[in-house]
Design a protein around this motif. Sequence first.
Motif, PDB file in Angstrom:
ATOM      1  N   LEU A   1       0.749  -1.098  -0.186  1.00 22.66           N
ATOM      2  CA  LEU A   1      -0.006  -0.079  -0.124  1.00 22.66           C
ATOM      3  C   LEU A   1       0.956   1.248   0.059  1.00 22.66           C
ATOM      4  O   LEU A   1       0.611   2.187  -0.868  1.00 22.66           O
ATOM      5  CB  LEU A   1      -0.855  -0.070   1.314  1.00 22.66           C
ATOM      6  N   ASP A   2       2.008   1.394   0.810  1.00 24.88           N
ATOM      7  CA  ASP A   2       2.744   2.396   0.700  1.00 24.88           C
ATOM      8  C   ASP A   2       3.605   2.705  -0.528  1.00 24.88           C
ATOM      9  O   ASP A   2       3.657   3.632  -1.046  1.00 24.88           O
ATOM     10  CB  ASP A   2       4.023   2.143   1.953  1.00 24.88           C
ATOM     11  N   SER A   3       3.748   1.594  -1.196  1.00 30.59           N
ATOM     12  CA  SER A   3       4.520   1.760  -2.510  1.00 30.59           C
ATOM     13  C   SER A   3       3.550   2.181  -3.347  1.00 30.59           C
ATOM     14  O   SER A   3       3.768   2.871  -4.353  1.00 30.59           O
ATOM     15  CB  SER A   3       4.982   0.392  -2.917  1.00 30.59           C
ATOM     16  N   ALA A   4       2.159   1.749  -3.377  1.00 31.08           N
ATOM     17  CA  ALA A   4       1.112   2.122  -4.434  1.00 31.08           C
ATOM     18  C   ALA A   4       0.976   3.851  -4.006  1.00 31.08           C
ATOM     19  O   ALA A   4       0.919   4.349  -4.933  1.00 31.08           O
ATOM     20  CB  ALA A   4      -0.071   1.529  -4.199  1.00 31.08           C
ATOM     21  N   VAL A   5       1.016   3.820  -2.819  1.00 30.38           N
ATOM     22  CA  VAL A   5       0.822   5.668  -2.566  1.00 30.38           C
ATOM     23  C   VAL A   5       1.980   6.282  -3.136  1.00 30.38           C
ATOM     24  O   VAL A   5       1.913   7.385  -3.730  1.00 30.38           O
ATOM     25  CB  VAL A   5       0.591   5.718  -1.038  1.00 30.38           C
ATOM     26  N   GLU A   6       3.146   5.986  -2.758  1.00 32.28           N
ATOM     27  CA  GLU A   6       4.343   6.414  -3.300  1.00 32.28           C
ATOM     28  C   GLU A   6       4.279   6.597  -4.830  1.00 32.28           C
ATOM     29  O   GLU A   6       4.808   7.707  -5.392  1.00 32.28           O
ATOM     30  CB  GLU A   6       5.724   5.745  -2.891  1.00 32.28           C
ATOM     31  N   SER A   7       4.036   5.297  -5.343  1.00 32.04           N
ATOM     32  CA  SER A   7       3.945   5.794  -6.999  1.00 32.04           C
ATOM     33  C   SER A   7       2.773   6.470  -7.301  1.00 32.04           C
ATOM     34  O   SER A   7       2.962   7.150  -8.277  1.00 32.04           O
ATOM     35  CB  SER A   7       3.445   4.159  -7.466  1.00 32.04           C
ATOM     36  N   THR A   8       1.906   6.911  -6.813  1.00 33.85           N
ATOM     37  CA  THR A   8       0.868   7.634  -7.029  1.00 33.85           C
ATOM     38  C   THR A   8       1.395   9.115  -7.059  1.00 33.85           C
ATOM     39  O   THR A   8       1.096   9.924  -7.938  1.00 33.85           O
ATOM     40  CB  THR A   8      -0.607   7.669  -6.001  1.00 33.85           C
ATOM     41  N   PHE A   9       2.141   9.522  -5.952  1.00 33.63           N
ATOM     42  CA  PHE A   9       2.419  10.531  -5.878  1.00 33.63           C
ATOM     43  C   PHE A   9       3.735  10.986  -6.902  1.00 33.63           C
ATOM     44  O   PHE A   9       3.986  12.020  -7.566  1.00 33.63           O
ATOM     45  CB  PHE A   9       3.255  11.085  -4.680  1.00 33.63           C
ATOM     46  N   GLN A  10       4.614   9.945  -7.378  1.00 41.95           N
ATOM     47  CA  GLN A  10       5.757  10.021  -8.350  1.00 41.95           C
ATOM     48  C   GLN A  10       5.030  10.109  -9.782  1.00 41.95           C
ATOM     49  O   GLN A  10       5.526  10.962 -10.447  1.00 41.95           O
ATOM     50  CB  GLN A  10       6.443   8.571  -8.396  1.00 41.95           C
TER      51      GLN A  10
ATOM     52  N   VAL B   1     -14.401  27.305 -12.914  1.00 48.11           N
ATOM     53  CA  VAL B   1     -14.281  27.043 -11.497  1.00 48.11           C
ATOM     54  C   VAL B   1     -14.530  25.377 -11.371  1.00 48.11           C
ATOM     55  O   VAL B   1     -13.838  24.986 -10.524  1.00 48.11           O
ATOM     56  CB  VAL B   1     -15.623  27.428 -11.013  1.00 48.11           C
ATOM     57  N   PHE B   2     -15.081  24.530 -12.394  1.00 47.31           N
ATOM     58  CA  PHE B   2     -14.957  22.938 -12.312  1.00 47.31           C
ATOM     59  C   PHE B   2     -13.682  22.578 -12.638  1.00 47.31           C
ATOM     60  O   PHE B   2     -13.248  21.561 -11.792  1.00 47.31           O
ATOM     61  CB  PHE B   2     -15.961  22.696 -13.348  1.00 47.31           C
ATOM     62  N   VAL B   3     -12.774  23.096 -13.582  1.00 48.38           N
ATOM     63  CA  VAL B   3     -11.439  22.679 -13.628  1.00 48.38           C
ATOM     64  C   VAL B   3     -10.647  22.926 -12.491  1.00 48.38           C
ATOM     65  O   VAL B   3      -9.620  22.159 -12.115  1.00 48.38           O
ATOM     66  CB  VAL B   3     -10.917  23.413 -15.110  1.00 48.38           C
ATOM     67  N   LEU B   4     -10.655  24.145 -12.108  1.00 45.67           N
ATOM     68  CA  LEU B   4      -9.973  24.278 -10.661  1.00 45.67           C
ATOM     69  C   LEU B   4     -10.312  23.558  -9.550  1.00 45.67           C
ATOM     70  O   LEU B   4      -9.430  22.996  -8.870  1.00 45.67           O
ATOM     71  CB  LEU B   4     -10.241  25.827 -10.328  1.00 45.67           C
ATOM     72  N   HIS B   5     -11.431  23.010  -9.374  1.00 47.25           N
ATOM     73  CA  HIS B   5     -11.981  22.228  -8.358  1.00 47.25           C
ATOM     74  C   HIS B   5     -11.302  20.766  -8.566  1.00 47.25           C
ATOM     75  O   HIS B   5     -10.832  19.920  -7.734  1.00 47.25           O
ATOM     76  CB  HIS B   5     -13.572  22.076  -8.294  1.00 47.25           C
ATOM     77  N   CYS B   6     -11.376  20.379  -9.805  1.00 42.91           N
ATOM     78  CA  CYS B   6     -10.709  19.067 -10.183  1.00 42.91           C
ATOM     79  C   CYS B   6      -9.255  18.974  -9.786  1.00 42.91           C
ATOM     80  O   CYS B   6      -8.645  18.097  -9.297  1.00 42.91           O
ATOM     81  CB  CYS B   6     -10.857  18.499 -11.344  1.00 42.91           C
TER      82      CYS B   6
ATOM     83  N   PHE C   1      -4.557  17.773  -6.193  1.00 41.75           N
ATOM     84  CA  PHE C   1      -3.501  18.132  -5.252  1.00 41.75           C
ATOM     85  C   PHE C   1      -3.564  17.503  -3.654  1.00 41.75           C
ATOM     86  O   PHE C   1      -2.840  17.275  -3.249  1.00 41.75           O
ATOM     87  CB  PHE C   1      -3.395  19.714  -5.465  1.00 41.75           C
ATOM     88  N   GLN C   2      -4.886  17.619  -3.285  1.00 42.45           N
ATOM     89  CA  GLN C   2      -5.054  17.327  -1.940  1.00 42.45           C
ATOM     90  C   GLN C   2      -4.730  15.927  -1.709  1.00 42.45           C
ATOM     91  O   GLN C   2      -4.311  15.400  -0.691  1.00 42.45           O
ATOM     92  CB  GLN C   2      -6.521  17.695  -1.307  1.00 42.45           C
ATOM     93  N   HIS C   3      -5.078  15.028  -2.664  1.00 44.72           N
ATOM     94  CA  HIS C   3      -4.998  13.575  -2.650  1.00 44.72           C
ATOM     95  C   HIS C   3      -3.336  13.320  -2.789  1.00 44.72           C
ATOM     96  O   HIS C   3      -3.087  12.608  -1.845  1.00 44.72           O
ATOM     97  CB  HIS C   3      -5.605  13.126  -3.922  1.00 44.72           C
TER      98      HIS C   3
END
Length: 572
Positions: free
Chosen positions: A37-46, A207-212, A217-219
């Motif tokens: 799971l940690d590796s998956a999260v790390e790959s997501t940010f990568q 507004v919608f594009v900024l929200h997405c 970014f938060q994720h």
Amino acid sequence: MQHPNFETQHPLQQDEQETGYDPLQNYYNRNRDRGSLDSAVESTFQSYRKEWDDLFQNSNYLARTRQAGINGRLRSSRFRSVCWKLYLDVLSEDKTQWISRTKEHRAQYEKIKETHITNPRKAAGQHDLVVNNPLSQDEGSLWNKFFQDKELRGMIKQDVLRTFPEMLYFQEEDVRTKLTDILFCYARENERLLYKQGMHELLAPIVFVLHCDHQAFQHASETANPSEEMKVLLDPKFHEHDAYAMFSLLMETAEPWFSSFEREVRKGKEEMLTSIPFARPQDSGPSVAIVTKVNRIQDQLVKKHDIELYMHLNRLEIAPQIYGIRWVRLLFGREFPLQDLLVVWDALFTDSITLDLVDYVFVAMLLYIRDALIASNFQTCLGLLMHYPPIGDIHSLLLKALFLRDPKNNPRPVNYQFQQNLDYYKTRGADLVNKTRASTKAAPLNINKVSSSLLNFGRKLIAPMGGGSSGISPINNEVISAPPPQAPVPRPLAEPPSCTAPSNTQMKSQPFPQTHHQHRLLKSESLPVHLSKDVGSGGASQISLPAQIHSDTPGNCYHDNIISTRACMCAV
């Protein structure tokens, strides 16, 4: 003492110890799952960081981002809003100024909002109750301004409530408040233009594009520490500020399409706006700039690329204002679903901040349905243009637009044509014709009700003028033949529209055929009311209403006829 990693077995769980099950194996499995799971999260940010680097961390990053926008590669991008800021000049080409420019725009909006969104009860230094009270009509009264602002916000709110009704995101009260505040601040900052209907449909996709992008970014920020540029540019707290900056710069190009003023002097971005002199009533609705633009597209570009289609639209008398004003003003916002619309806007913004590609997207859309248009009558053509059919591959349409503009530097795309059942569009076009016919025929009937007393007074003045086989119309100062003893029975308002165009012989034999009445949707043909003498009614006059009454501004019909009636009485 129980081992900290020991897990109590559920009473109903099968005893797996006898089958050689290792109690420590569960501990190892849990650690292994946690590691995966940690590796998956790390790959997501990568992957998130890699996309940022691919777009913005190269020496020729601006060319790469523009190429991505033209080729449709921003469809699933998590940095589409940053690319749009670059295209719209919210961000400069120099990346070292991104943070300072962003903070500058946000501070500017904060100041604008504090200036225009005020509460007269909490305003400091306003203690003169003679001027500042809810009943004051003084121009400098904060309460007077408050009530004017409330009326403007109410008008904006009506449109905001209808924004993308099929999407839950735009039904949230917080989102609606943001849209209303942005549009209100823009209107107060641009007092000559104020707010025009349709602006909310240009703001909503931004507004919608900024929200997405903020959600992505938060994720990504939950698992790793993003760069300082990411933190500033994609800060969700400044969603409204960034949307205002992008919208206001987009409106610098789109403003003439909403304005009833024309541009006289252009010095950089400083322009003088003056009212159009001697403008006709029908010209005071859509601005001259937008009408000129859509006429030029049809009369020049469509004629150049498909003379047969151009002749067909002219033969049916379908003016480009009927459908083209909405296409251009909203940047095709109602013609495509939102995901496809964002791809179209990627290309429009990427190509040029002046939105020059709009003209050729317009032509490409007509060419996509050209076979269906040429094979259809007026009603079906109207249905196709006002309810544009879906396109399987929106990118092919953009490639067609680029090829039409510059065939030497763009390859010829595959020629897609709309080939579907036209019954739906025939029905939609009939509905539009019925609505237009009902609205145009309702105006003369209201004249008789509102001005009956005035017309009766006119009859008394005209009655002593003597009988005969002919009457004199003082309105036109010419002799007209007397009407028959019995007035013709008017056609019902709900008359079903004709689905087929009349033959040439019918067109010649009928001076005002039915289809001619249907086609002239934008021409002002309102005629005065003729007061003529009825021979068969013992000198009582009767009203002769014209067979066709059309007007872009229905209120003018009543005004013109009253003036004509007064002129009649004065002449007597």
